[in-house]
Scaffold this active site. Structure first.
Site, PDB file in Angstrom:
ATOM      1  N   HIS A   1      -1.319  33.342   6.610  1.00 24.94           N
ATOM      2  CA  HIS A   1      -2.615  32.863   7.123  1.00 24.94           C
ATOM      3  C   HIS A   1      -3.164  31.670   6.338  1.00 24.94           C
ATOM      4  CE1 HIS A   1      -6.523  32.986   8.990  1.00 24.94           C
ATOM      5  NE2 HIS A   1      -7.123  33.300   7.852  1.00 24.94           N
TER       6      HIS A   1
ATOM      7  N   ASP B   1     -12.130  37.640   0.483  1.00 24.02           N
ATOM      8  CA  ASP B   1     -12.290  36.457   1.339  1.00 24.02           C
ATOM      9  C   ASP B   1     -13.302  35.500   0.708  1.00 24.02           C
ATOM     10  OD1 ASP B   1     -11.849  34.786   3.443  1.00 24.02           O
ATOM     11  OD2 ASP B   1     -12.553  36.148   5.000  1.00 24.02           O
TER      12      ASP B   1
END
Ligand code: HEM
Length: 489
Positions: A347, A205
């Site tokens: 996403h 991330d």
């Protein structure tokens, strides 16, 4: 109050902006200390002593350089380091007697608070009388006036600094001497070992955050840099043309307490491998996860490497060899209105649709104003053997999601409500309904596009991410803290 004319783009005052906003406080661990103010006058006088602890962007830049120098020497130990930032909710400003009408006039959800916004974010809950009560942890159903973020290299360093902060506000001397009351403290920790930097589902991330004009001198190839005012109030790109002096050089902070059902997520992938010829079931499961996120666990974008991971590319923000060999340089452009390469609902496609909107006929739609700077950290333990075996969560874990922008309405709330939760977004598909963001989408949880050879096939999903609290805050400048919020006794 005096209104400030907009400074030119080069005039970012890095000594005046809280460090987390533009640089992210360096952290192996971070505590979010949520509080209610009980004595406004005392609290504002104690802010005089607290404010010098607040770490600025300029200081974070120095910290990051010190970390880089230390690493370059080959030293694997961590430098002792700590950073403190603070932000207030509308209720907090109101309790202190600060007029924040300039902030609330376009940001009604900041004025309402996140609890009242929860239903429209899609959070689950029950309606009691005329009031919707989200299924949140009880602490987040209380009024929260502010949050103090303390980040650092270890629990020891962070706890010591937090203790100093509590002493300043009189908390160490007992309730009668203090100006605040603790609502809750949440500790986040970067995951251990090679999972460091990866969120709990296992995906790297923090790869794609906006580069800022006038701040990032050498941005990596990828989405266009944003004007500073998308993230910092009072600069070009701020949706509000004039700000009172105390509200310049600040940013709205959205906090979300997001639990992740990791064993359930892993079991779902295992039970639904993408049936692509030539892939083993394990590879098919891995591909499904990658198509949910839009990146492989390593961070490799599937828009560049759709059917196999390429860790070398994932680790490369910038190489000059070959146009595509960069981990954030893609636009979902090759696909036009198809989703063979990347599902519309993945996403990263839902939360930054790149060419899906920027190239939308006839003239494209700019998504600059919807960019957010994400600063989250993980919480909770690693998945245990028992959880792995049963495919069921026993211990709570997830993401302390935090992001900054000069508008929550255009930023976090827009991404969640208008994109992630909207089954018909992005809009260019003629035949297939994209469905919801498989990670964070709330509503009828299904999506198309998981099977590259059968893009209209729809998969129905259980909840993987469960919101259990949150609040909207504003993180003021150092000048705002010193000259407006703090008042000497
Ligand atoms: C537990 C919940 C979440 C998980 C596990 C998660 C995970 C991830 C991962 C793995 C990435 C790719 C890495 C990167 O590009 O930096 C990513 C990117 C991103 N996420 Fe999330 N995320 C979560 C919640 C959210 C929420 C609530 C929002 C906003 C509503 C959001 C907005 C974004 C954005 C804007 C990007 C970057 C997209 C891009 O620039 O390409 N995420 N997320």
């Amino acid at each position: 109050m005096s209104q400030q004319p907009l400074p030119p783009p080069s005039a970012l005052n890095l000594d005046n902006i809280q460090g987390d906003i533009l640089s992210g406080l360096p952290k192996k661990t971070q505590t979010y200390f949520f509080f209610q103010i009980t004595d406004a006058r005392l609290f504002r006088s104690q802010l005089v002593e607290f404010t010098p602890l607040v770490k600025t962007v300029a200081q974070v830049i120095k910290d990051r350089k010190a970390i880089d120098d230390h690493k370059r020497k080959g030293d694997k130990t961590l430098i002792t380091m700590v950073g403190v930032n603070i932000a207030f909710s509308h209720k907090g400003f109101a309790f202190m007697g600060i007029d924040d009408a300039n902030l609330t006039k376009t940001e009604t959800i900041f004025e309402m608070g996140q609890k009242k916004d929860a239903q429209s974010l899609g959070d689950k809950g029950t309606t009691v009388g005329s009031e919707f009560v989200p299924d949140w942890e009880p602490e987040f159903l209380q009024d929260i006036h502010g949050v103090i973020l303390v980040s650092g290299d270890s629990h020891g360093t962070v706890n010591k600094k937090l203790q100093q902060v509590k002493e300043i506000f009189g908390l160490a001397q007992g309730p009668n001497k203090s100006s605040i009351k603790a609502v809750t403290s949440i500790v986040g920790d970067v995951r251990p070992g090679k999972e460091s930097g990866h969120e709990h589902f296992g995906f790297l991330d923090g790869i794609s955050n906006p580069s800022v004009i006038g701040f990032d001198k050498d941005p990596n190839p990828g989405p266009k840099p944003v004007p500073a005012g998308v993230l910092v109030t009072g600069h070009e790109g701020d949706p509000v043309a004039t700000r009172p002096a105390w509200a310049v050089d600040g940013s709205f902070l959205t906090f979300r307490y997001l639990f992740q059902n990791v064993p359930e997520f892993d079991k779902f992938l295992k039970d639904h491998p993408v049936p692509l010829p030539g892939l083993t079931p394990e590879e098919g499961s891995e591909l499904l996860g990658a198509r949910f996120v839009g990146r492989w666990k390593s961070g490799t974008p599937i828009d560049i490497s759709p059917f196999r991971d390429d860790p070398e590319l994932a680790a490369d923000p910038k190489s000059e060899e070959g146009f595509c060999h960069r981990n954030n340089n893609f636009r979902f452009q090759a696909e036009g209105s198809f989703q063979k390469i990347c599902p519309f609902a993945a996403h990263v496609r839902k939360t930054l649709p790149r060419a899906d909107l920027e190239d939308l006929p006839p003239n494209g739609i700019s998504i600059q104003k919807n960019r957010i700077a994400r600063r989250g950290v993980q919480f909770g333990p690693e998945v245990t053997k028992e959880e792995k075996l049963t495919g069921k969560t026993i211990h709570g874990r997830g993401l302390l999601f935090a992001c900054y922008s000069t508008s929550i309405v255009n930023g976090f709330a827009f991404l969640q409500k208008s994109w992630a939760n909207n089954p018909t977004f992005p809009p260019e598909s003629a035949t297939e309904v994209p469905g919801l963001d498989p990670l964070i989408g709330q509503g009828q949880r299904k999506l198309s596009g998981t099977d590259p050879n059968n893009p209209s096939f729809e998969l129905t999903l259980p909840d993987f991410v469960v919101p259990r609290g949150g609040e909207y805050f504003f993180s003021p400048s150092l000048k705002g803290l010193r000259e407006t919020l703090a008042v000497a006794a």
